[in-house]
Design an enzyme around this catalytic site. Structure first.
Site, mmCIF file in Angstrom:
data_model
loop_
_atom_site.group_PDB
_atom_site.id
_atom_site.type_symbol
_atom_site.label_atom_id
_atom_site.label_comp_id
_atom_site.label_asym_id
_atom_site.label_seq_id
_atom_site.Cartn_x
_atom_site.Cartn_y
_atom_site.Cartn_z
ATOM 1 N N PRO A 1 98.080 37.405 -52.844
ATOM 2 C CA PRO A 1 99.370 37.931 -53.314
ATOM 3 C C PRO A 1 100.530 37.511 -52.405
ATOM 4 O O PRO A 1 101.648 37.294 -52.874
ATOM 5 C CB PRO A 1 99.155 39.446 -53.276
ATOM 6 C CG PRO A 1 97.678 39.610 -53.512
ATOM 7 C CD PRO A 1 97.029 38.441 -52.823
ATOM 8 N N GLY B 1 110.786 18.797 -83.723
ATOM 9 C CA GLY B 1 111.744 19.846 -84.081
ATOM 10 C C GLY B 1 111.038 21.198 -84.129
ATOM 11 O O GLY B 1 110.139 21.470 -83.327
ATOM 12 N N GLU C 1 98.146 24.337 -57.430
ATOM 13 C CA GLU C 1 97.809 23.491 -56.276
ATOM 14 C C GLU C 1 99.045 22.962 -55.566
ATOM 15 O O GLU C 1 99.140 21.783 -55.238
ATOM 16 C CB GLU C 1 96.858 22.363 -56.702
ATOM 17 C CG GLU C 1 95.500 22.931 -57.044
ATOM 18 C CD GLU C 1 94.513 21.901 -57.497
ATOM 19 O OE1 GLU C 1 94.713 20.723 -57.208
ATOM 20 O OE2 GLU C 1 93.534 22.290 -58.145
ATOM 21 N N PHE D 1 94.582 34.635 -58.494
ATOM 22 C CA PHE D 1 94.585 33.465 -59.409
ATOM 23 C C PHE D 1 93.420 32.506 -59.125
ATOM 24 O O PHE D 1 93.638 31.301 -58.924
ATOM 25 C CB PHE D 1 95.889 32.667 -59.279
ATOM 26 C CG PHE D 1 97.156 33.412 -59.588
ATOM 27 C CD1 PHE D 1 97.197 34.381 -60.577
ATOM 28 C CD2 PHE D 1 98.326 33.116 -58.889
ATOM 29 C CE1 PHE D 1 98.387 35.047 -60.859
ATOM 30 C CE2 PHE D 1 99.520 33.780 -59.176
ATOM 31 C CZ PHE D 1 99.540 34.748 -60.159
ATOM 32 N N ILE D 2 92.214 33.011 -59.104
ATOM 33 C CA ILE D 2 91.090 32.142 -58.721
ATOM 34 C C ILE D 2 90.321 31.666 -59.961
ATOM 35 O O ILE D 2 89.717 32.460 -60.690
ATOM 36 C CB ILE D 2 90.153 32.849 -57.714
ATOM 37 C CG1 ILE D 2 90.964 33.379 -56.520
ATOM 38 C CG2 ILE D 2 89.057 31.882 -57.256
ATOM 39 C CD1 ILE D 2 91.806 32.343 -55.785
ATOM 40 N N THR D 3 90.348 30.361 -60.165
ATOM 41 C CA THR D 3 89.669 29.726 -61.309
ATOM 42 C C THR D 3 88.153 29.790 -61.116
ATOM 43 O O THR D 3 87.657 29.664 -59.992
ATOM 44 C CB THR D 3 90.113 28.252 -61.404
ATOM 45 O OG1 THR D 3 91.536 28.219 -61.539
ATOM 46 C CG2 THR D 3 89.490 27.552 -62.605
ATOM 47 N N PHE E 1 87.390 27.748 -55.581
ATOM 48 C CA PHE E 1 88.055 27.589 -54.290
ATOM 49 C C PHE E 1 89.119 28.676 -54.212
ATOM 50 O O PHE E 1 89.972 28.771 -55.099
ATOM 51 C CB PHE E 1 88.708 26.205 -54.174
ATOM 52 C CG PHE E 1 89.473 26.016 -52.905
ATOM 53 C CD1 PHE E 1 88.820 25.647 -51.739
ATOM 54 C CD2 PHE E 1 90.839 26.238 -52.856
ATOM 55 C CE1 PHE E 1 89.524 25.490 -50.545
ATOM 56 C CE2 PHE E 1 91.556 26.091 -51.676
ATOM 57 C CZ PHE E 1 90.887 25.707 -50.523
ATOM 58 N N GLY F 1 100.559 31.179 -51.595
ATOM 59 C CA GLY F 1 99.672 30.223 -52.253
ATOM 60 C C GLY F 1 99.636 28.916 -51.497
ATOM 61 O O GLY F 1 99.049 27.947 -51.954
ATOM 62 N N SER F 2 100.291 28.878 -50.328
ATOM 63 C CA SER F 2 100.370 27.593 -49.641
ATOM 64 C C SER F 2 100.380 27.678 -48.120
ATOM 65 O O SER F 2 100.271 26.642 -47.467
ATOM 66 C CB SER F 2 101.623 26.844 -50.113
ATOM 67 O OG SER F 2 102.754 27.659 -49.950
#
Ligand SMILES: Cc1cc2nc3c(=O)[nH]c(=O)nc-3n(C[C@H](O)[C@H](O)[C@H](O)COP(=O)(O)OP(=O)(O)OC[C@H]3O[C@@H](n4cnc5c(N)ncnc54)[C@H](O)[C@@H]3O)c2cc1C
Length: 385
Positions: A127, A344, A368, A155-157, A122, A130-131
């Site tokens: 650039p 730790g 997302e 940034f496309i999966t 999708f 993203g929304s």
């Protein structure tokens, strides 16, 4: 809402858990180091039907609930958030095509996606944004029976994997210029499609992330998904359906961190006694982690339950999705941070899984939709709609 899983939901969860522990777990270090998921993992998931859990049965899917899907993806992500990300985006792809597409598109794309022969992407982010659909710069220009796409998606999966990509672009008619956002389905690796080098990200290794370059990509008009200018609507429905996968991934990362902390606290001794027995603050930290996890889990499961036909209003669903995504992703960050306090310095070194979980957790709130954007959106639905 019934908080018990049905027999079918339990079974799907169990199948995912067994596969995750027996096949993915031995490869998790390799996946992390190479930032790549071996073919045998994806093939195994395909054989078990994990790519189509909640897709319609008449299109080859399992016809099961979103609750089943979220419980299965959590089991996958406990071991590998990257494998979970591939599963999540594919699920988003076939769910959106099912919801927004016509019969022809459903029959063309969904059977292969649920069989794992192809894996969906999708592509919204660019650039510049993203929304915000109004800031999109990838253009779709009408040319006879075709649209011609140009620009860069960021940034496309899954964009390196074979299969369809849902893409939201700014539609421009030859004349006059309309500038409306519209969704299309394209075949990845078609003429004019190319990729950047993979982004080297801090976590979620194995979930492949690239920029996609579109140069005069010609697609027939029938590849439009839904109506012209419906980009806002596509975005809203993406909000509704997509976040369930990311929520499940965040729950998986959170649980993995909690389990790491419990195991460490039982093993690490102070003057001959396990720190889990010796120190009350260690037990308190573990209890707090469990409480945060449970809160995020039930908010997520309520959202998945709502998607299973129990709530129909898309605005309410979008609000539940936004709230669950914020809750689950922030829970993962909080739990990993608390687990760090138990381990730790051991939590900071790459020999210990927790260091990897930190990278996975910190990605969650950014994908997302950032938390601030989602809270603004949920607030607008509650108080301004
Ligand atoms: C591992 C990973 C996988 C990804 N996979 C995909 C993918 O497959 N497809 C895809 O399209 N994208 C993908 N992305 C991109 C990701 O979804 C976006 O980066 C994300 O939605 C945020 O967009 P942005 O980074 O451009 O930030 P923007 O949305 O531009 O926001 C920037 C800043 O402004 C704030 N802001 C912006 N708008 C508002 C608003 N309306 N109200 C309040 N604050 C606001 C935000 O909170 C943020 O702080 C992926 C990212 C990662 C890390």
């Amino acid at each position: 809402m019934d908080y018990n899983l049905t027999t079918e939901e339990e079974l799907i969860k169990k199948v995912a858990k067994e596969f995750s522990e027996s096949v993915i777990a031995p490869l998790q270090e390799e996946i992390h180091a190479n930032n790549e998921v071996p073919g045998e993992v994806l093939e195994g998931m395909a054989e078990l039907g994990l790519f189509g859990i909640n897709a319609p049965e008449d299109l080859g899917g399992g016809g099961a609930s979103f609750v089943s899907f979220v419980s299965a993806i959590e089991e996958i992500a406990v071991v590998s958030a990257g494998v979970g990300m591939i599963m999540s985006v594919n699920n988003m792809g076939h769910t959106l095509i099912n919801f927004l597409g016509n019969d022809e598109q459903r029959k063309k794309y969904i059977p292969k996606l649920v069989a794992g022969e192809e894996l969906a992407s999708f592509a919204f982010t660019e650039p510049s944004t993203g929304s915000d659909p109004k800031q999109l710069q990838v253009t779709a220009v009408e040319d006879g029976d075709f649209f011609v796409l140009n620009g860069t998606k960021r940034f496309i999966t899954n964009s390196n994997l074979k299969g369809p990509m849902i893409i939201v672009a700014k539609e421009e008619s030859s004349s006059p210029m309309s500038g409306k956002a519209t969704a299309f389905v394209i075949d990845k690796h078609c003429e004019g499609y190319s990729l950047s080098e993979p982004w080297d990200k801090v976590g979620v290794h194995g979930g492949p992330l690239f920029d996609v370059y579109l140069k005069d990509v010609r697609i027939p008009k029938e590849n439009m998904l839904g109506d012209s200018g419906n980009g806002m609507y596509v975005l809203k429905m993406t909000m509704v359906f997509a976040k369930v996968g990311v929520c499940g991934i965040c729950l998986g990362v959170a649980r993995a961190a909690y389990e790491e902390a419990v195991a460490y606290a039982k093993e690490k001794t102070h003057r001959g006694e396990a720190i889990i027995k010796k120190f009350e603050h260690v037990r308190m930290a573990l209890t707090e982690m469990e409480m945060i996890y449970n809160r995020a889990k039930w908010v997520t499961y309520h959202y998945a339950w709502a998607l299973d036909g129990n709530i129909g209003d898309p605005f309410v669903l979008a609000k539940l999705a936004a709230q669950a995504k914020v809750e689950a992703s922030e829970a993962a960050v909080d739990i990993v941070r608390k687990a760090m306090g138990v381990l730790g310095s051991y939590g900071c070194v790459s020999d210990y899984k927790l260091s990897r979980l930190w990278g996975d957790a910190i990605v969650g709130p950014q994908v997302e939709g950032c938390a601030a954007t989602l809270k603004v959106m949920a607030g607008n639905i509650s108080y301004l709609a």
